[in-house]
Design an enzyme around this catalytic site. Structure first.
Site, PDB file in Angstrom:
ATOM      1  N   CYS A 199      64.812  73.818  41.438  1.00  0.00           N
ATOM      2  CA  CYS A 199      66.268  73.620  41.450  1.00  0.00           C
ATOM      3  C   CYS A 199      66.881  73.957  42.810  1.00  0.00           C
ATOM      4  CB  CYS A 199      66.918  74.489  40.375  1.00  0.00           C
ATOM      5  SG  CYS A 199      66.629  73.908  38.696  1.00  0.00           S
TER       6      CYS A 199
ATOM      7  N   ASP B  13      53.461  74.263  47.266  1.00  0.00           N
ATOM      8  CA  ASP B  13      53.084  75.653  47.514  1.00  0.00           C
ATOM      9  C   ASP B  13      51.647  75.946  47.087  1.00  0.00           C
ATOM     10  OD1 ASP B  13      55.607  76.343  48.607  1.00  0.00           O
ATOM     11  OD2 ASP B  13      56.448  76.458  46.585  1.00  0.00           O
TER      12      ASP B  13
ATOM     13  N   HIS C 120      61.745  69.626  35.768  1.00  0.00           N
ATOM     14  CA  HIS C 120      62.647  69.037  36.761  1.00  0.00           C
ATOM     15  C   HIS C 120      62.078  67.685  37.239  1.00  0.00           C
ATOM     16  CE1 HIS C 120      65.986  69.694  39.606  1.00  0.00           C
ATOM     17  NE2 HIS C 120      65.315  68.812  40.319  1.00  0.00           N
TER      18      HIS C 120
ATOM     19  N   HIS D 281      60.510  65.052  39.210  1.00  0.00           N
ATOM     20  CA  HIS D 281      59.868  65.098  40.527  1.00  0.00           C
ATOM     21  C   HIS D 281      58.577  64.299  40.518  1.00  0.00           C
ATOM     22  CE1 HIS D 281      57.413  68.067  38.382  1.00  0.00           C
ATOM     23  NE2 HIS D 281      56.535  68.017  39.357  1.00  0.00           N
TER      24      HIS D 281
ATOM     25  N   GLN E  53      54.808  63.731  43.142  1.00  0.00           N
ATOM     26  CA  GLN E  53      54.013  64.378  44.174  1.00  0.00           C
ATOM     27  C   GLN E  53      53.498  63.330  45.155  1.00  0.00           C
ATOM     28  OE1 GLN E  53      51.345  67.573  43.108  1.00  0.00           O
ATOM     29  NE2 GLN E  53      51.822  67.319  40.947  1.00  0.00           N
TER      30      GLN E  53
ATOM     31  N   HIS F  23      51.045  51.441  39.136  1.00  0.00           N
ATOM     32  CA  HIS F  23      50.391  51.550  37.824  1.00  0.00           C
ATOM     33  C   HIS F  23      51.156  52.560  36.981  1.00  0.00           C
ATOM     34  CE1 HIS F  23      46.443  49.633  38.734  1.00  0.00           C
ATOM     35  NE2 HIS F  23      46.740  49.974  39.965  1.00  0.00           N
TER      36      HIS F  23
ATOM     37  N   LYS G  81      46.683  58.357  22.491  1.00  0.00           N
ATOM     38  CA  LYS G  81      45.345  57.779  22.539  1.00  0.00           C
ATOM     39  C   LYS G  81      44.456  58.761  23.296  1.00  0.00           C
ATOM     40  CE  LYS G  81      41.784  55.044  23.095  1.00  0.00           C
ATOM     41  NZ  LYS G  81      40.827  54.856  21.983  1.00  0.00           N
TER      42      LYS G  81
ATOM     43  N   MET H 191      41.222  59.525  25.361  1.00  0.00           N
ATOM     44  CA  MET H 191      40.164  58.906  26.146  1.00  0.00           C
ATOM     45  C   MET H 191      39.035  59.932  26.190  1.00  0.00           C
ATOM     46  SD  MET H 191      41.466  56.027  26.805  1.00  0.00           S
ATOM     47  CE  MET H 191      41.463  55.017  28.285  1.00  0.00           C
TER      48      MET H 191
HETATM   49  O1  LIG Z   1      36.595  57.697  16.121  1.00  0.00           O
HETATM   50  P1  LIG Z   1      37.662  58.759  16.063  1.00  0.00           P
HETATM   51  O2  LIG Z   1      37.073  60.149  15.968  1.00  0.00           O
HETATM   52  O3  LIG Z   1      38.688  58.493  15.017  1.00  0.00           O
HETATM   53  O4  LIG Z   1      38.421  58.652  17.457  1.00  0.00           O
HETATM   54  C1  LIG Z   1      38.181  59.408  18.599  1.00  0.00           C
HETATM   55  O5  LIG Z   1      37.015  58.977  19.317  1.00  0.00           O
HETATM   56  C2  LIG Z   1      37.054  57.632  19.826  1.00  0.00           C
HETATM   57  C3  LIG Z   1      35.806  57.391  20.637  1.00  0.00           C
HETATM   58  O6  LIG Z   1      35.701  58.250  21.750  1.00  0.00           O
HETATM   59  C4  LIG Z   1      38.312  57.380  20.657  1.00  0.00           C
HETATM   60  O7  LIG Z   1      38.398  56.017  20.973  1.00  0.00           O
HETATM   61  C5  LIG Z   1      39.574  57.815  19.917  1.00  0.00           C
HETATM   62  O8  LIG Z   1      40.688  57.673  20.763  1.00  0.00           O
HETATM   63  C6  LIG Z   1      39.417  59.272  19.469  1.00  0.00           C
HETATM   64  O9  LIG Z   1      40.557  59.700  18.772  1.00  0.00           O
HETATM   65  O1  LIG Z   2      50.120  69.601  40.522  1.00  0.00           O
HETATM   66  P1  LIG Z   2      50.429  70.005  39.122  1.00  0.00           P
HETATM   67  O2  LIG Z   2      51.606  69.296  38.541  1.00  0.00           O
HETATM   68  O3  LIG Z   2      50.497  71.501  38.953  1.00  0.00           O
HETATM   69  O4  LIG Z   2      49.136  69.551  38.293  1.00  0.00           O
HETATM   70  C1  LIG Z   2      48.986  68.374  37.564  1.00  0.00           C
HETATM   71  O5  LIG Z   2      48.726  67.245  38.408  1.00  0.00           O
HETATM   72  C2  LIG Z   2      47.520  67.305  39.171  1.00  0.00           C
HETATM   73  C3  LIG Z   2      47.345  65.988  39.899  1.00  0.00           C
HETATM   74  O6  LIG Z   2      47.229  64.887  39.025  1.00  0.00           O
HETATM   75  C4  LIG Z   2      46.294  67.602  38.294  1.00  0.00           C
HETATM   76  O7  LIG Z   2      45.182  67.838  39.113  1.00  0.00           O
HETATM   77  C5  LIG Z   2      46.533  68.818  37.398  1.00  0.00           C
HETATM   78  O8  LIG Z   2      45.439  68.986  36.523  1.00  0.00           O
HETATM   79  C6  LIG Z   2      47.834  68.605  36.613  1.00  0.00           C
HETATM   80  O9  LIG Z   2      48.095  69.726  35.791  1.00  0.00           O
END
Ligand SMILES: O=P(O)(O)O[C@H]1O[C@H](CO)[C@@H](O)[C@H](O)[C@H]1O
Ligand SMILES: O=P(O)(O)O[C@H]1O[C@H](CO)[C@@H](O)[C@H](O)[C@H]1O
Lengths: 332, 332
Positions: B55, B78, B164, B166, B168, B282, B295, B297
């Site tokens: 802030c 920082d 806030h 922001h 990076q 992206h 979702k 991954m």
């Molecule tokens: O199959 P599940 O346990 O319902 O689903 C989990 O594993 C899958 C395979 O890694 C992923 O695609 C899903 O996003 C996750 O929730």
């Molecule tokens: O820099 P931050 O906001 O503390 O941290 C966040 O962004 C970074 C960059 O994607 C990641 O490496 C960290 O795991 C995430 O918590």
């Protein structure tokens, strides 16, 4: 010139299985964390829950009734991401909008009849049964499918939606991206050096005596390989139990992770020379600072490059092993 | 032969920016979800918090005092993952255990003096200032660094630890993996087809009139490109505001995401011919089913291949656009 101190100075490390680089910025661990805190895993899971579709004797979504199994239990996933008979999109495609047929089979494998155990809490004999079943499934599905992915998502934090101890097996008509890259890297290394990449990696680690978690518990990697050669599932069961118990003890919590096996491609590839492949497992633990603070793979990691807040050596101090590729062990 | 119905039949889709494939299994959305539910974002964020280091007028971790800024405000992170003066690991290395020097600069950029706004809630004029500042920073840091990654992690779910508004900026002495792959793919396409990959992609999408979110809101992609060419930050600000408002409206929640810009490499690459590159952004939204179910991954995705539970076309029905590469738009 100043000497590089890995815990103090950021640097890049090579991941030979992916032919890519990881940014290691261990000093980042010093920053305070005011971000998301996860719920710790549920502690009171009933041994048997009449509504849990994975428990023995219960009815699943499709109306099938589970047997009263007393060891492992394998069944077809009721909501499979891959089905055996999907149609082909055809070949009249713009090169930028290509699609391809994907066929396969998804299975679920319960490790144990009880919902309140996990692999590290199971008896060695029970883990051996899991390993033997893994081998059986790979052999069965690998007879035709080029890739059989065994993986376990453990814990709600890793997207697991059922606390009953289980893993999944997704066999596909295609070689997925990750093993395709790993295949390429291992092949190139083997062609150049005449020995599998991971075997040389293991030898180096044993020599340096720094990285490998099992060194700490008196299994130098050479012994690990040897062990498996002669003891098969039993040696691996002991190692898995030790590794996962270390995970659990680290933050005194049932430790979440995703893990899976990478072996040589199967199906049509069984006829090829796969000497470059070394069967191995990857473990990806999400927790970073405590039972409730994980490492987020977000903005920079998604858009630019993997970045880690701890060196692999520091993680060894935490009594578990992980390198650029996640935690990993392999066997032959 | 049966016709492929993308919402019903799994298939693979090509991601031309990564030269890799995504498994699309949209029927998976039908499975019930008993897994992790996220906390919805905090709703009552004070406009000014005396303890928030972002802030205006507050003191940060290193003792520095923020000015009473009234627009954007940029300062050195920082707790930077990249610092300008890290030592070199040297070159006497085993090929499997290579490391390299990594140097750089990490900056934080506040979008607005108030903590209780987000980009979609900001005025168009205020967003223009953010965009202009982005351009300024890329020009400044890109004069020497080969890659300047601007990214925003929005929401605690995406690892953001400060509410806030922001983003990076991490500038690095190396070209990270993701843009390195994207550079290779765009270059190969350009060499073969004489036009940038993303420009042809955009033209195709405009022709098919199916994918692009902005088509729905009367900005066909061609117009988007045109718009930016002539209106610069102002056109982009309008588009960003629209896209992010759609995100917010989707589940009626301040929508989390990670986003970032990918432009041609800078620094030493400024001298090269970068006609194959198309500047683009992206957006990676994590939410899948609702404001609280994302979702994951995890296992299969980490070990085998990206997998999605919705087709891009279905997502367009949800009034936002995303394809194999995440949500994306680009400009020239
Ligand atoms: O199959 P599940 O346990 O319902 O689903 C989990 O594993 C899958 C395979 O890694 C992923 O695609 C899903 O996003 C996750 O929730
Ligand atoms: O820099 P931050 O906001 O503390 O941290 C966040 O962004 C970074 C960059 O994607 C990641 O490496 C960290 O795991 C995430 O918590």
């Amino acid at each position: 010139s100043v000497l590089l101190l890995p815990p103090e100075h950021q640097h890049l490390r090579y991941n030979p299985l992916k032919d890519s680089w990881v940014l290691v910025s261990a000093h980042r661990m010093k920053r305070p964390w005011a971000g998301q805190v996860e719920k710790p895993p549920e502690e009171l899971i009933p041994r048997y829950d009449p509504r849990n579709p994975l428990c023995p004797g219960n009815t699943r979504a499709n109306g099938e009734v589970n047997p009263s199994y007393d060891s492992t239990f394998v069944f077809e996933n009721d909501f499979p991401a891959l089905q055996p008979d999907a149609p082909d999109p055809g070949s009249d495609q713009h090169p930028l909008f290509q699609s391809k047929a994907a066929r396969g089979v998804c299975k679920v494998m319960c490790f144990h009849p009880w919902s309140d155990v996990t692999l590290p809490l199971m008896k060695k004999e029970e883990i051996i049964k899991v390993i033997d079943k893994w081998a059986e499934i790979v052999e069965e599905l690998g007879a035709t499918y080029p890739w059989v992915q065994i993986f376990e998502n453990k814990g709600a934090m890793m997207g697991c939606s059922n606390p009953h101890p289980h893993c999944q097996v997704w066999a596909s008509s295609f070689l997925p991206n990750e093993p395709a890259v790993s295949d390429r890297c291992q092949r190139a290394y083997y062609q150049k050096n005449g020995e599998p990449l991971l075997v040389q990696y293991a030898k180096q680690e044993a020599e340096k005596k720094v990285h490998y978690v099992l060194i700490k518990i008196k299994f130098p990697i050479a012994f690990l390989l040897f062990l498996y050669l002669y003891c098969c599932s039993s040696g691996l069961a002991a190692i898995m139990k030790q590794l996962l118990t270390k995970y659990d003890n680290l933050f005194e919590v049932s430790f979440p992770y995703s893990m899976g096996w990478h072996g040589a491609p199967t199906g049509p590839h069984l006829k090829e020379d796969n000497s470059h492949w070394q069967l191995h497992a990857h473990y990806y633990p999400p927790l970073l600072r405590s039972a409730t603070v994980k490492k987020f793979m977000v903005g920079y990691e998604m858009l630019a490059q993997e970045q880690r807040d701890l060196t692999p050596e520091q993680v060894t101090h935490f009594a578990l092993y992980t390198d650029q590729c996640g935690t990993r062990f392999w066997l032959t």
